[in-house]
Motif scaffolding. Structure first.
Motif, PDB file in Angstrom:
ATOM      1  N   HIS A 190      30.810 137.171  36.932  1.00 22.55           N
ATOM      2  CA  HIS A 190      29.391 137.031  37.267  1.00 22.55           C
ATOM      3  C   HIS A 190      29.154 135.835  38.173  1.00 22.55           C
ATOM      4  CE1 HIS A 190      25.060 137.343  36.713  1.00 22.55           C
ATOM      5  NE2 HIS A 190      25.029 136.056  36.459  1.00 22.55           N
ATOM      6  N   ASP A 191      28.256 136.029  39.170  1.00 20.01           N
ATOM      7  CA  ASP A 191      27.855 134.885  39.993  1.00 20.01           C
ATOM      8  C   ASP A 191      26.406 134.554  39.695  1.00 20.01           C
ATOM      9  OD1 ASP A 191      26.131 136.575  41.359  1.00 20.01           O
ATOM     10  OD2 ASP A 191      27.527 136.929  43.000  1.00 20.01           O
ATOM     11  N   ASN A 192      25.948 133.468  40.239  1.00 28.20           N
ATOM     12  CA  ASN A 192      24.605 132.977  39.901  1.00 28.20           C
ATOM     13  C   ASN A 192      23.480 133.667  40.637  1.00 28.20           C
ATOM     14  OD1 ASN A 192      25.585 131.221  38.074  1.00 28.20           O
ATOM     15  ND2 ASN A 192      25.579 129.442  39.440  1.00 28.20           N
ATOM     16  N   ASP A 193      23.804 134.709  41.419  1.00 25.15           N
ATOM     17  CA  ASP A 193      22.742 135.486  42.047  1.00 25.15           C
ATOM     18  C   ASP A 193      22.278 136.637  41.162  1.00 25.15           C
ATOM     19  OD1 ASP A 193      22.724 133.967  44.337  1.00 25.15           O
ATOM     20  OD2 ASP A 193      24.339 135.128  45.261  1.00 25.15           O
ATOM     21  N   GLY A 194      22.847 136.655  39.995  1.00 24.27           N
ATOM     22  CA  GLY A 194      22.430 137.701  39.061  1.00 24.27           C
ATOM     23  C   GLY A 194      23.220 138.966  39.214  1.00 24.27           C
ATOM     24  N   ARG A 195      24.334 138.931  39.924  1.00 24.04           N
ATOM     25  CA  ARG A 195      25.176 140.104  40.095  1.00 24.04           C
ATOM     26  C   ARG A 195      26.611 139.724  39.796  1.00 24.04           C
ATOM     27  NH1 ARG A 195      22.450 144.106  42.716  1.00 24.04           N
ATOM     28  NH2 ARG A 195      20.550 143.522  43.799  1.00 24.04           N
ATOM     29  N   ILE A 226      19.949 136.762  31.316  1.00 20.15           N
ATOM     30  CA  ILE A 226      20.094 136.005  32.559  1.00 20.15           C
ATOM     31  C   ILE A 226      18.931 135.032  32.712  1.00 20.15           C
ATOM     32  CG2 ILE A 226      20.313 136.194  35.073  1.00 20.15           C
ATOM     33  CD1 ILE A 226      22.597 137.466  33.529  1.00 20.15           C
ATOM     34  N   CYS A 227      19.238 133.845  33.204  1.00 21.75           N
ATOM     35  CA  CYS A 227      18.182 132.904  33.599  1.00 21.75           C
ATOM     36  C   CYS A 227      17.679 133.316  34.977  1.00 21.75           C
ATOM     37  CB  CYS A 227      18.728 131.474  33.639  1.00 21.75           C
ATOM     38  SG  CYS A 227      17.531 130.264  34.252  1.00 21.75           S
ATOM     39  N   LEU A 228      16.400 133.665  35.088  1.00 22.46           N
ATOM     40  CA  LEU A 228      15.865 134.149  36.361  1.00 22.46           C
ATOM     41  C   LEU A 228      15.867 133.069  37.434  1.00 22.46           C
ATOM     42  CD1 LEU A 228      12.897 136.421  35.189  1.00 22.46           C
ATOM     43  CD2 LEU A 228      15.017 137.135  36.284  1.00 22.46           C
ATOM     44  N   LYS A 229      15.762 131.830  37.047  1.00 23.42           N
ATOM     45  CA  LYS A 229      15.713 130.749  38.041  1.00 23.42           C
ATOM     46  C   LYS A 229      17.075 130.481  38.655  1.00 23.42           C
ATOM     47  CE  LYS A 229      14.152 125.966  38.599  1.00 23.42           C
ATOM     48  NZ  LYS A 229      13.549 124.798  37.920  1.00 23.42           N
ATOM     49  N   THR A 230      18.116 130.466  37.821  1.00 24.76           N
ATOM     50  CA  THR A 230      19.459 130.097  38.319  1.00 24.76           C
ATOM     51  C   THR A 230      20.403 131.285  38.420  1.00 24.76           C
ATOM     52  OG1 THR A 230      20.332 129.696  36.098  1.00 24.76           O
ATOM     53  CG2 THR A 230      19.181 127.874  37.196  1.00 24.76           C
ATOM     54  N   GLY A 231      20.091 132.378  37.762  1.00 24.15           N
ATOM     55  CA  GLY A 231      21.008 133.510  37.755  1.00 24.15           C
ATOM     56  C   GLY A 231      22.138 133.369  36.762  1.00 24.15           C
ATOM     57  N   ALA A 232      22.171 132.284  36.004  1.00 26.08           N
ATOM     58  CA  ALA A 232      23.264 132.043  35.066  1.00 26.08           C
ATOM     59  C   ALA A 232      23.108 132.898  33.811  1.00 26.08           C
ATOM     60  CB  ALA A 232      23.293 130.565  34.688  1.00 26.08           C
ATOM     61  N   VAL A 233      24.252 133.221  33.198  1.00 26.40           N
ATOM     62  CA  VAL A 233      24.252 133.935  31.919  1.00 26.40           C
ATOM     63  C   VAL A 233      23.973 132.924  30.815  1.00 26.40           C
ATOM     64  CG1 VAL A 233      25.521 135.467  30.396  1.00 26.40           C
ATOM     65  CG2 VAL A 233      26.005 135.490  32.838  1.00 26.40           C
ATOM     66  N   ILE A 234      22.917 133.144  30.064  1.00 27.48           N
ATOM     67  CA  ILE A 234      22.555 132.169  29.032  1.00 27.48           C
ATOM     68  C   ILE A 234      22.763 132.699  27.618  1.00 27.48           C
ATOM     69  CG2 ILE A 234      20.969 130.856  30.488  1.00 27.48           C
ATOM     70  CD1 ILE A 234      19.513 133.270  27.966  1.00 27.48           C
ATOM     71  N   GLY A 235      23.143 133.970  27.507  1.00 24.71           N
ATOM     72  CA  GLY A 235      23.350 134.529  26.179  1.00 24.71           C
ATOM     73  C   GLY A 235      23.471 136.029  26.237  1.00 24.71           C
ATOM     74  N   SER A 236      23.325 136.671  25.086  1.00 23.03           N
ATOM     75  CA  SER A 236      23.435 138.132  25.005  1.00 23.03           C
ATOM     76  C   SER A 236      22.628 138.633  23.811  1.00 23.03           C
ATOM     77  CB  SER A 236      24.890 138.567  24.868  1.00 23.03           C
ATOM     78  OG  SER A 236      25.408 138.141  23.611  1.00 23.03           O
ATOM     79  N   GLU A 237      22.402 139.940  23.810  1.00 21.33           N
ATOM     80  CA  GLU A 237      21.823 140.598  22.639  1.00 21.33           C
ATOM     81  C   GLU A 237      22.870 141.549  22.076  1.00 21.33           C
ATOM     82  OE1 GLU A 237      18.094 143.477  21.211  1.00 21.33           O
ATOM     83  OE2 GLU A 237      18.267 142.878  23.315  1.00 21.33           O
ATOM     84  N   ALA A 289      12.095 139.077  29.849  1.00 21.14           N
ATOM     85  CA  ALA A 289      11.681 140.397  30.328  1.00 21.14           C
ATOM     86  C   ALA A 289      12.790 141.392  30.009  1.00 21.14           C
ATOM     87  CB  ALA A 289      11.400 140.361  31.818  1.00 21.14           C
ATOM     88  N   GLU A 290      12.456 142.422  29.225  1.00 25.54           N
ATOM     89  CA  GLU A 290      13.454 143.434  28.853  1.00 25.54           C
ATOM     90  C   GLU A 290      13.403 144.610  29.820  1.00 25.54           C
ATOM     91  OE1 GLU A 290      14.265 143.792  24.276  1.00 25.54           O
ATOM     92  OE2 GLU A 290      12.118 143.981  24.616  1.00 25.54           O
ATOM     93  N   GLY A 291      14.554 145.211  30.078  1.00 25.41           N
ATOM     94  CA  GLY A 291      14.608 146.469  30.813  1.00 25.41           C
ATOM     95  C   GLY A 291      14.434 146.337  32.309  1.00 25.41           C
ATOM     96  N   ILE A 292      14.819 145.206  32.901  1.00 25.32           N
ATOM     97  CA  ILE A 292      14.746 145.074  34.357  1.00 25.32           C
ATOM     98  C   ILE A 292      15.811 145.955  34.995  1.00 25.32           C
ATOM     99  CG2 ILE A 292      15.205 143.499  36.268  1.00 25.32           C
ATOM    100  CD1 ILE A 292      13.673 141.398  34.870  1.00 25.32           C
ATOM    101  N   GLU A 293      15.371 146.814  35.927  1.00 24.52           N
ATOM    102  CA  GLU A 293      16.286 147.749  36.560  1.00 24.52           C
ATOM    103  C   GLU A 293      16.319 147.602  38.076  1.00 24.52           C
ATOM    104  OE1 GLU A 293      15.267 151.640  35.263  1.00 24.52           O
ATOM    105  OE2 GLU A 293      15.815 151.281  33.163  1.00 24.52           O
ATOM    106  N   GLY A 313      18.674 143.663  31.367  1.00 24.99           N
ATOM    107  CA  GLY A 313      18.425 145.030  31.794  1.00 24.99           C
ATOM    108  C   GLY A 313      19.584 145.577  32.579  1.00 24.99           C
ATOM    109  N   PHE A 314      19.475 146.837  32.968  1.00 24.21           N
ATOM    110  CA  PHE A 314      20.568 147.513  33.658  1.00 24.21           C
ATOM    111  C   PHE A 314      20.808 146.955  35.058  1.00 24.21           C
ATOM    112  CE2 PHE A 314      20.869 151.821  31.272  1.00 24.21           C
ATOM    113  CZ  PHE A 314      21.147 151.118  30.106  1.00 24.21           C
ATOM    114  N   LEU A 315      19.841 146.234  35.644  1.00 24.28           N
ATOM    115  CA  LEU A 315      20.099 145.588  36.926  1.00 24.28           C
ATOM    116  C   LEU A 315      21.302 144.660  36.835  1.00 24.28           C
ATOM    117  CD1 LEU A 315      19.236 144.941  39.856  1.00 24.28           C
ATOM    118  CD2 LEU A 315      17.797 143.108  38.914  1.00 24.28           C
ATOM    119  N   TYR A 316      21.458 144.042  35.685  1.00 26.04           N
ATOM    120  CA  TYR A 316      22.575 143.124  35.476  1.00 26.04           C
ATOM    121  C   TYR A 316      23.751 143.822  34.795  1.00 26.04           C
ATOM    122  CZ  TYR A 316      18.366 140.385  36.066  1.00 26.04           C
ATOM    123  OH  TYR A 316      17.178 139.911  36.520  1.00 26.04           O
ATOM    124  N   SER A 317      23.472 144.487  33.687  1.00 27.24           N
ATOM    125  CA  SER A 317      24.546 145.179  32.981  1.00 27.24           C
ATOM    126  C   SER A 317      23.967 145.911  31.787  1.00 27.24           C
ATOM    127  CB  SER A 317      25.601 144.183  32.490  1.00 27.24           C
ATOM    128  OG  SER A 317      26.554 144.816  31.661  1.00 27.24           O
TER     129      SER A 317
END
Length: 744
Positions: free
Chosen positions: A735-740, A507-518, A694-698, A716-720
């Motif tokens: 997904h919305d841009n608020d990170g949820r 997730i992009c912390l500034k916009t909340g957008a999904v920018i990729g995956s691992e 930042a990895e592992g944000i909960e 992290g698990f906060l997102y999914s």
């Protein structure tokens, strides 16, 4: 038609001499394993009337790996195995090789034959399996077959000869070092009798080794060692021994150093210049051939020299117990000291194994002689720390062993020898060491068990964290056995494509957008999930990580297709690269080709590397990473702060950014995060002009702190958690841009 041969008479117990056993002594047993009857008949025809080293061949035919294993269990004296690769399964032969070597069948030479060379490439098979020759069936002419068998049988004959004499010879050499010390003369005496039986390949009915001090009287000869019917006479005078030919003993005293052979009795009697008398009386159950008589004479001559000449004894000990390249005590010296320690029963003792890290690189870059100087420098410094009463020996090409019977050596002192550079050929050299420690005598085990425990501890530490120290725990043996079992299952899972892959969004912390995956690998074994923390390291050590990476690419391709079907743009997926794959330019080339085959460009995939891999300006691993970067692929440094030389990596490698390990993120709190490790890592990234994940944000608090620190991205698990492809697509859609997500 050739029928499978299943022997029911072998193996025979030592000392029995049936017709089958004598036949086995005159023939070389060859096990032919192939599911094609024509191959058996052709092999039988090609080897008919062939003799190797003066002995004919005895072919044993079976048609499956299972039958072959049964035959070997019953007939352990098989010399060579002609093994088909493809039988019940495409890799039946290779599986059998692994099983045989794992069960301890080291003597047998294995010659692989395949009609499908493409299924088992020669280079890969020779690299990965302990075999001795490899042929395509259409290339293996009769001449080549006989030549290959001759080479293999010469090796087996040499190995068997060594095995037949090694035990006695080691005791002879060990005993001769302290010939006149009571604590080891019995070892010498026992070794003489054992060696004599081994040389002649006879089963002794009995034998004594006796010594007299400064006397030529038989009644002063004391039995030092006895075998067979004389075993109970140790410590008694020779005149008290019953059922012995005293007339032969008297006659032998007048025969000089030459042995006396009378029927099934052998006598050797020798008086040294100092007046001591050594007497060997040996009774066997066979008729000696002229060749065996010559062997007895040679053995007697050598024994006389050893008894007389202490200088020669010292020289023999030097050859046996000193590494001839570096001049250090060797494995034999280590074994001897360990045996003495266990005999004394010291519970306070310490046994250590010290492996020199990057030793192979030293050898490749500067040569074996240079590395010998490196290990000598480490040995000298270690000796200066532990003192003269502690044995330090070279117990492997890159490993030193330590035996401290007192247990007074401080482990920290061993560790500290690597804190300063070493002087080698006039230049300072940084050397790292991994250390495995065993204290006391775990569970009252033998010397070999203690040594195995020390090597196991060293292996576990090298796998876990090279350059560190570990102490033995009984559970380690279970872990290794479990890992070995896991390798086989995991190899099948990779081959049968039973591994699955999940995608955790970034997730992009500034916009909340999904920018990729691992991309994360998952494995279900017998209905139960296996932790990646367990099976991923096993996969890397087993050489399976490269194939898993290539299967990751296939999973990314399928995910992108699913995203497009839903009208969504593909997202860049980050794939983890194992340390051993980063260091392999051949694999990197395969990886780039696979990306092209799947039409995955830098906009679709990037790669994450961990700090456990060492990098230098001119190292192959660095060149591999740079090649990926030149292709346009993003390189991220994973688990930042948990490895070593982090800043050096950032200076050398063309990285897009760093991933701050979740262990640092989980400790963030609103009270004082400015001085936290995560804050320092974020400032480093900003200073270098690179980005951070930042990895592992909960929690939302952790998310807000990371924003304040200027960290650009998060996962992290906060997102999914990691999601299967179809669920990941649904998550992205909602997904919305608020990170949820709308449903979360």
């Amino acid at each position: 038609m050739i029928e499978p041969v299943m022997s029911e008479t072998w193996p025979l117990k030592a000392g029995s001499h049936t017709d089958d056993e004598r036949q086995g002594d005159r023939t070389w047993r060859i096990l032919v394993v192939d599911d094609d009857n024509d191959v058996h008949e052709a092999t039988d025809f090609a080897l008919r009337r062939v003799q190797i080293l003066g002995r004919p061949l005895e072919l044993i035919h079976v048609f499956s790996a299972e039958e072959a294993l049964k035959i070997l269990h019953m007939t352990p004296d098989i010399a060579v195995i002609l093994l088909d690769v493809v039988m019940e399964r495409p890799d039946s032969g290779l599986r059998l090789v692994e099983e045989l070597r794992a069960e301890g069948y080291r003597e047998q030479r294995i010659i692989l034959r395949t009609g499908y060379p493409g299924d088992a490439p020669e280079k890969q098979v020779i690299r990965d399996y302990e075999i001795d020759d490899y042929w395509s069936k259409d290339e293996l002419t009769r001449t080549r077959l006989v030549t290959s068998l001759t080479t293999a049988i010469r090796t087996v004959d040499y190995v068997r000869a060594l095995k037949g004499t090694r035990a006695g010879l080691e005791m002879v050499i060990e005993g001769t070092q302290y010939l006149y010390q009571n604590k080891s003369i019995d070892i010498f005496a026992e070794g003489v009798l054992t060696q004599l039986a081994a040389i002649l390949r006879v089963s002794p009915e009995g034998g004594v080794c006796a010594l007299a001090e400064l006397s030529d009287q038989e009644d002063n000869l004391v039995v030092l060692s006895g075998i067979g019917r004389f075993a109970s006479y140790v410590g008694k005078r020779l005149t008290d021994v019953e059922d012995i030919d005293h007339d032969l003993i008297s006659a032998g005293d007048n025969n000089g150093t030459a042995p006396v052979i009378s029927g099934n009795k052998i006598l050797f009697s020798h008086r040294s210049d100092t007046g001591r008398r050594l007497l060997i009386y040996f009774v066997h159950d066979q008729v000696l051939s002229p060749e065996n008589i010559v062997l007895v004479e040679v053995f007697a001559t050598n024994l006389a020299i050893c008894f007389d000449n202490l200088a020669l004894i010292s020289e023999l000990a030097e050859l046996a117990f000193v590494d001839q390249r570096a001049g250090l005590p060797n494995q034999n010296a280590f074994d001897r000291e360990l045996m003495h320690m266990t005999r004394n029963g010291s519970d306070a003792a310490i046994v250590a194994m010290v492996a020199i890290e990057d030793a192979a690189q030293f050898c490749v870059a500067f040569g074996v002689n240079y590395f010998d100087r490196v290990i000598t420098a480490v040995y000298d410094r270690l000796r200066s720390v532990v003192g003269d009463n502690v044995l330090v020996a070279r117990v492997g090409e890159y490993t030193l062993g330590l035996v401290d019977s007192t247990g007074k050596v401080e482990v920290s002192a061993i560790e500290e020898i690597f804190d300063e550079t070493f002087e080698v050929v006039g230049s300072p050299v940084v050397v790292r060491g991994t250390i495995g420690i065993v204290r006391g005598n775990p569970q009252g085990r033998r010397a070999s068990d203690i040594q195995r425990a020390a090597r196991l501890t060293l292996l576990k530490q090298k796998q876990r964290a090279p350059g560190g120290t570990a102490e033995f725990e009984p559970s380690m043996a279970d872990e290794v056995q479990s890992a070995l079992q896991m390798v086989g299952k995991l190899r099948e899972a990779v081959r049968d494509r039973k591994l699955t892959f999940v995608f955790q969004p970034k997730i992009c912390l500034k916009t909340g957008a999904v920018i990729g995956s691992e991309v994360l690998c998952r494995w279900i074994d017998e209905g139960q999930p296996v932790s990646p923390g367990r099976f991923i390291p096993v996969a890397e050590r087993a050489g399976l990580s490269g194939e898993i990476t290539l299967q990751c690419l296939e999973a990314v391709t399928k995910l992108n297709a699913m995203l497009r079907q839903q009208g969504l743009q593909p997202l860049r997926a980050a794939i983890n690269l194992a340390a051993n794959d980063i260091d392999n330019i051949d694999f990197i080339n395969r990886l780039i080709e696979a990306c092209e085959d799947h039409q995955l460009g830098p906009e679709n995939v990037g790669f994450e590397i961990t700090e456990t891999q060492r990098f230098t300006n001119d190292g192959e691993a660095t060149a591999c990473v740079q090649k990926l970067a030149r292709q346009g692929f993003e390189i991220w440094l994973d688990d930042f702060g948990t490895g070593y030389s982090s800043l050096n990596h950032l200076d050398i490698l063309p990285v897009r950014g760093i991933k701050i390990d979740k262990s640092f993120i989980s400790g963030l709190s609103a009270g004082g995060y400015a001085s936290h490790v995560a804050a320092t890592a974020a400032r480093i990234a900003q200073t270098l002009g690179i980005e951070a994940v930042a990895e592992g944000i909960e929690t939302t608090d952790q998310q807000e702190i990371c924003k304040d620190l200027g960290i650009q991205f998060a996962q992290g698990f906060l997102y999914s958690p990691g999601l299967p492809p179809e669920k990941f697509v649904e998550w992205v859609k909602s997904h919305d841009n608020d990170g949820r997500s709308d449903n979360g």
